[in-house]
Design a protein around this motif. Structure first.
Motif, PDB file in Angstrom:
ATOM      1  N   GLU A 112       4.082   7.096 -10.053  1.00  0.00           N
ATOM      2  CA  GLU A 112       5.244   7.047  -9.168  1.00  0.00           C
ATOM      3  C   GLU A 112       4.977   6.164  -7.953  1.00  0.00           C
ATOM      4  OE1 GLU A 112       3.910   9.692 -10.435  1.00  0.00           O
ATOM      5  OE2 GLU A 112       5.456  10.598 -11.696  1.00  0.00           O
ATOM      6  N   LEU A 113       3.776   6.271  -7.379  1.00  0.00           N
ATOM      7  CA  LEU A 113       3.442   5.450  -6.220  1.00  0.00           C
ATOM      8  C   LEU A 113       3.393   3.974  -6.573  1.00  0.00           C
ATOM      9  CD1 LEU A 113       0.643   7.697  -4.632  1.00  0.00           C
ATOM     10  CD2 LEU A 113       2.993   7.405  -3.828  1.00  0.00           C
ATOM     11  N   LEU A 114       2.811   3.660  -7.725  1.00  0.00           N
ATOM     12  CA  LEU A 114       2.762   2.259  -8.153  1.00  0.00           C
ATOM     13  C   LEU A 114       4.162   1.716  -8.422  1.00  0.00           C
ATOM     14  CD1 LEU A 114      -0.330   2.349 -10.551  1.00  0.00           C
ATOM     15  CD2 LEU A 114      -0.211   1.310  -8.282  1.00  0.00           C
ATOM     16  N   ALA A 115       5.041   2.564  -8.953  1.00  0.00           N
ATOM     17  CA  ALA A 115       6.418   2.128  -9.194  1.00  0.00           C
ATOM     18  C   ALA A 115       7.139   1.842  -7.880  1.00  0.00           C
ATOM     19  CB  ALA A 115       7.171   3.193  -9.993  1.00  0.00           C
ATOM     20  N   VAL A 116       6.910   2.682  -6.878  1.00  0.00           N
ATOM     21  CA  VAL A 116       7.531   2.454  -5.568  1.00  0.00           C
ATOM     22  C   VAL A 116       7.033   1.160  -4.953  1.00  0.00           C
ATOM     23  CG1 VAL A 116       7.685   3.323  -3.210  1.00  0.00           C
ATOM     24  CG2 VAL A 116       7.978   4.885  -5.131  1.00  0.00           C
ATOM     25  N   LEU A 117       5.735   0.916  -5.038  1.00  0.00           N
ATOM     26  CA  LEU A 117       5.180  -0.318  -4.476  1.00  0.00           C
ATOM     27  C   LEU A 117       5.657  -1.541  -5.256  1.00  0.00           C
ATOM     28  CD1 LEU A 117       1.549   0.914  -3.717  1.00  0.00           C
ATOM     29  CD2 LEU A 117       3.378   0.467  -2.085  1.00  0.00           C
ATOM     30  N   SER A 118       5.807  -1.408  -6.572  1.00  0.00           N
ATOM     31  CA  SER A 118       6.341  -2.524  -7.362  1.00  0.00           C
ATOM     32  C   SER A 118       7.769  -2.846  -6.950  1.00  0.00           C
ATOM     33  CB  SER A 118       6.287  -2.184  -8.856  1.00  0.00           C
ATOM     34  OG  SER A 118       4.965  -1.965  -9.282  1.00  0.00           O
ATOM     35  N   THR A 119       8.567  -1.809  -6.725  1.00  0.00           N
ATOM     36  CA  THR A 119       9.942  -2.025  -6.260  1.00  0.00           C
ATOM     37  C   THR A 119       9.958  -2.689  -4.890  1.00  0.00           C
ATOM     38  OG1 THR A 119      10.638  -0.059  -7.492  1.00  0.00           O
ATOM     39  CG2 THR A 119      12.131  -0.886  -5.791  1.00  0.00           C
TER      40      THR A 119
ATOM     41  N   PRO B 115       0.573  -3.924  -7.013  1.00  0.00           N
ATOM     42  CA  PRO B 115       0.758  -2.557  -6.495  1.00  0.00           C
ATOM     43  C   PRO B 115      -0.547  -1.789  -6.373  1.00  0.00           C
ATOM     44  CG  PRO B 115       2.420  -3.081  -8.138  1.00  0.00           C
ATOM     45  CD  PRO B 115       1.438  -4.202  -8.164  1.00  0.00           C
ATOM     46  N   GLY B 116      -1.490  -2.042  -7.281  1.00  0.00           N
ATOM     47  CA  GLY B 116      -2.776  -1.364  -7.201  1.00  0.00           C
ATOM     48  C   GLY B 116      -3.549  -1.713  -5.939  1.00  0.00           C
ATOM     49  N   GLN B 117      -3.493  -2.982  -5.526  1.00  0.00           N
ATOM     50  CA  GLN B 117      -4.175  -3.383  -4.289  1.00  0.00           C
ATOM     51  C   GLN B 117      -3.582  -2.685  -3.073  1.00  0.00           C
ATOM     52  OE1 GLN B 117      -3.620  -7.632  -4.766  1.00  0.00           O
ATOM     53  NE2 GLN B 117      -5.789  -7.934  -5.204  1.00  0.00           N
ATOM     54  N   LEU B 118      -2.256  -2.615  -3.019  1.00  0.00           N
ATOM     55  CA  LEU B 118      -1.609  -1.959  -1.884  1.00  0.00           C
ATOM     56  C   LEU B 118      -1.898  -0.459  -1.878  1.00  0.00           C
ATOM     57  CD1 LEU B 118       1.868  -3.749  -1.819  1.00  0.00           C
ATOM     58  CD2 LEU B 118      -0.230  -4.320  -0.593  1.00  0.00           C
ATOM     59  N   LEU B 119      -1.901   0.162  -3.062  1.00  0.00           N
ATOM     60  CA  LEU B 119      -2.196   1.595  -3.124  1.00  0.00           C
ATOM     61  C   LEU B 119      -3.618   1.875  -2.683  1.00  0.00           C
ATOM     62  CD1 LEU B 119      -1.346   4.453  -3.879  1.00  0.00           C
ATOM     63  CD2 LEU B 119      -2.004   3.969  -6.246  1.00  0.00           C
ATOM     64  N   ALA B 120      -4.562   1.032  -3.099  1.00  0.00           N
ATOM     65  CA  ALA B 120      -5.956   1.221  -2.692  1.00  0.00           C
ATOM     66  C   ALA B 120      -6.107   1.073  -1.182  1.00  0.00           C
ATOM     67  CB  ALA B 120      -6.852   0.211  -3.418  1.00  0.00           C
ATOM     68  N   ALA B 121      -5.421   0.089  -0.599  1.00  0.00           N
ATOM     69  CA  ALA B 121      -5.492  -0.089   0.852  1.00  0.00           C
ATOM     70  C   ALA B 121      -4.899   1.101   1.586  1.00  0.00           C
ATOM     71  CB  ALA B 121      -4.767  -1.376   1.252  1.00  0.00           C
ATOM     72  N   ALA B 122      -3.765   1.618   1.100  1.00  0.00           N
ATOM     73  CA  ALA B 122      -3.131   2.763   1.748  1.00  0.00           C
ATOM     74  C   ALA B 122      -4.017   4.008   1.659  1.00  0.00           C
ATOM     75  CB  ALA B 122      -1.769   3.032   1.117  1.00  0.00           C
TER      76      ALA B 122
ATOM     77  N   PRO C 207       1.420   7.487   8.562  1.00  0.00           N
ATOM     78  CA  PRO C 207       1.657   6.227   9.283  1.00  0.00           C
ATOM     79  C   PRO C 207       0.527   5.225   9.112  1.00  0.00           C
ATOM     80  CG  PRO C 207       2.168   8.105  10.677  1.00  0.00           C
ATOM     81  CD  PRO C 207       1.506   8.642   9.470  1.00  0.00           C
ATOM     82  N   ALA C 208      -0.712   5.729   9.063  1.00  0.00           N
ATOM     83  CA  ALA C 208      -1.837   4.815   8.859  1.00  0.00           C
ATOM     84  C   ALA C 208      -1.757   4.144   7.490  1.00  0.00           C
ATOM     85  CB  ALA C 208      -3.159   5.582   8.987  1.00  0.00           C
ATOM     86  N   ALA C 209      -1.306   4.885   6.470  1.00  0.00           N
ATOM     87  CA  ALA C 209      -1.158   4.295   5.133  1.00  0.00           C
ATOM     88  C   ALA C 209      -0.089   3.205   5.130  1.00  0.00           C
ATOM     89  CB  ALA C 209      -0.819   5.385   4.122  1.00  0.00           C
ATOM     90  N   LEU C 210       1.016   3.444   5.836  1.00  0.00           N
ATOM     91  CA  LEU C 210       2.075   2.434   5.901  1.00  0.00           C
ATOM     92  C   LEU C 210       1.599   1.181   6.633  1.00  0.00           C
ATOM     93  CD1 LEU C 210       5.175   4.697   6.691  1.00  0.00           C
ATOM     94  CD2 LEU C 210       4.504   3.705   4.493  1.00  0.00           C
ATOM     95  N   VAL C 211       0.871   1.391   7.727  1.00  0.00           N
ATOM     96  CA  VAL C 211       0.328   0.242   8.459  1.00  0.00           C
ATOM     97  C   VAL C 211      -0.665  -0.520   7.582  1.00  0.00           C
ATOM     98  CG1 VAL C 211      -1.086  -0.431  10.439  1.00  0.00           C
ATOM     99  CG2 VAL C 211       0.698   1.290  10.713  1.00  0.00           C
ATOM    100  N   ALA C 212      -1.466   0.206   6.803  1.00  0.00           N
ATOM    101  CA  ALA C 212      -2.430  -0.454   5.919  1.00  0.00           C
ATOM    102  C   ALA C 212      -1.724  -1.279   4.847  1.00  0.00           C
ATOM    103  CB  ALA C 212      -3.342   0.587   5.274  1.00  0.00           C
ATOM    104  N   ILE C 213      -0.623  -0.769   4.323  1.00  0.00           N
ATOM    105  CA  ILE C 213       0.138  -1.536   3.324  1.00  0.00           C
ATOM    106  C   ILE C 213       0.671  -2.822   3.940  1.00  0.00           C
ATOM    107  CG2 ILE C 213       2.260  -1.520   1.963  1.00  0.00           C
ATOM    108  CD1 ILE C 213       1.773   1.411   1.388  1.00  0.00           C
ATOM    109  N   TRP C 214       1.200  -2.706   5.164  1.00  0.00           N
ATOM    110  CA  TRP C 214       1.741  -3.892   5.835  1.00  0.00           C
ATOM    111  C   TRP C 214       0.640  -4.916   6.105  1.00  0.00           C
ATOM    112  CZ3 TRP C 214       1.050  -6.190  10.666  1.00  0.00           C
ATOM    113  CH2 TRP C 214       2.013  -7.137  11.013  1.00  0.00           C
ATOM    114  N   ILE C 215      -0.518  -4.445   6.608  1.00  0.00           N
ATOM    115  CA  ILE C 215      -1.622  -5.363   6.909  1.00  0.00           C
ATOM    116  C   ILE C 215      -2.158  -5.996   5.634  1.00  0.00           C
ATOM    117  CG2 ILE C 215      -3.973  -5.487   7.793  1.00  0.00           C
ATOM    118  CD1 ILE C 215      -3.247  -3.351   9.818  1.00  0.00           C
ATOM    119  N   ALA C 216      -2.347  -5.192   4.574  1.00  0.00           N
ATOM    120  CA  ALA C 216      -2.856  -5.739   3.318  1.00  0.00           C
ATOM    121  C   ALA C 216      -1.898  -6.768   2.748  1.00  0.00           C
ATOM    122  CB  ALA C 216      -3.089  -4.605   2.317  1.00  0.00           C
ATOM    123  N   LEU C 217      -0.605  -6.491   2.839  1.00  0.00           N
ATOM    124  CA  LEU C 217       0.382  -7.433   2.324  1.00  0.00           C
ATOM    125  C   LEU C 217       0.334  -8.739   3.102  1.00  0.00           C
ATOM    126  CD1 LEU C 217       2.559  -7.641   0.171  1.00  0.00           C
ATOM    127  CD2 LEU C 217       4.204  -6.724   1.807  1.00  0.00           C
ATOM    128  N   ARG C 218       0.186  -8.651   4.418  1.00  0.00           N
ATOM    129  CA  ARG C 218       0.105  -9.864   5.241  1.00  0.00           C
ATOM    130  C   ARG C 218      -1.149 -10.660   4.927  1.00  0.00           C
ATOM    131  NH1 ARG C 218       5.050 -11.201   6.818  1.00  0.00           N
ATOM    132  NH2 ARG C 218       6.141  -9.436   7.756  1.00  0.00           N
TER     133      ARG C 218
END
Length: 310
Positions: free
Chosen positions: A39-46, A70-77, A103-114
């Protein structure tokens, strides 16, 4: 963190008992992530797909750049959430650490994506001058735009530029959701609006205009763009070399402050624990961490050179 008001009788092994809530929290986070990974990977893919779908003019021309998986973002979060939970637990109750982990997980997703997007853009722009030069050569040789693009793709090693131009070649004359087929100008415009590289987008916008002109004009404009790209790349390389001292100074200042903090934490752990305990201590700790990271971030950002005018 204390389990009760009773005094500690065995201080050398007390951490085993006091850390039980932390390990239970970490185990619960890992277990929840394992159970809900699909489910988490599906959300990140979307999330990744929506970043491009919002800019596409037609559903058939939607392009999702392979910036991150999505796996990279999930691992970072997950890593960020666990690190914040473990770190905050040293200064505050577990409940505070658990509240701060999302909130730290969301910030990590944003930083990893950047960060991953910056790496993607750098790889794309490194390959761009040579690829555009070959494209201009094929066009001057009389090849059509589609044939020239396909030959350049075959010559280009796997990477961001090959992925984006492969999308372009696949969408030439593709059926559109609103009827009709995509013209080369429409496919180029769609890629220009969705590529994360500003320099690549500027080039594609020039090609979009040139596609409405005679073939010899298209070949000359692409060749001129190739020469300008090489000159712009030389300017940017020279500028980055001149600004390298700023980057190194920021990194040196940030690392020196970090080493001093680590030294104090190792030599005077009791004083450090008393200084940063409680809610006010947590705020102070975050402020100190931000002050240590600020020179490094400033040095790296100020040393960047972006030249999309060519």
């Amino acid at each position: 963190m204390q389990l009760s008001s009773a005094p500690i009788t065995h201080t050398d092994t007390a951490w085993l008992a006091l850390s039980v809530p932390l390990w239970l929290t970490v185990a619960a986070a890992l277990g929840a992530t394992l159970l809900m990974r699909h489910e988490l990977l599906a959300v990140l893919s979307t999330l990744l797909a929506q970043r491009s779908a919002e800019r596409a003019a037609d559903a058939a021309l939607v392009w999702s750049p392979p910036v991150a998986t999505p796996g990279q973002l999930l691992a970072a979060a997950l890593a960020s959430a666990l690190a914040v939970t473990a770190g905050v637990t040293l200064l505050a109750p577990v409940s505070v650490a658990v509240a701060l982990s999302p909130p730290a997980a969301l910030v990590a997703i944003w930083i990893a994506l950047r960060l991953l997007e910056a790496r993607y853009i750098a790889g794309l722009e490194r390959a761009l001058p040579g690829a555009v030069g070959r494209l201009g050569g094929y066009l001057r040789g009389g090849a059509s735009f589609q044939a020239a693009i396909e030959r350049v793709i075959a010559d280009t090693p796997p990477g961001p530029l090959q992925a984006e131009w492969s999308f372009l070649a696949e969408r030439l004359a593709a059926p559109l959701s609103g009827g009709g087929r995509a013209t080369p100008a429409q496919a180029v415009a769609a890629l220009a609006s969705q590529t994360p590289s500003r320099r690549h987008a500027v080039l594609l916008e020039h090609i979009e205009v040139a596609l409405g002109q005679p073939h010899d004009v298209l070949a000359r404009r692409v060749s001129a763009a190739s020469a300008a790209l090489l000159a712009a790349e030389q300017r940017r390389s020279q500028t980055e070399t001149e600004l390298a001292q700023m980057r190194y100074s920021g990194i040196a200042i940030g690392l020196s402050g970090t080493v001093m903090c680590i030294y104090l934490a190792l030599t005077q752990p009791d004083r450090v624990a008393r200084a940063y305990q409680g809610a006010l201590g947590l705020v102070a700790g975050l402020a100190v961490a931000a002050a240590l990271v600020a020179p490094i971030v400033a040095g790296v950002l100020l040393a960047r050179a972006d030249d999309a005018d060519y």
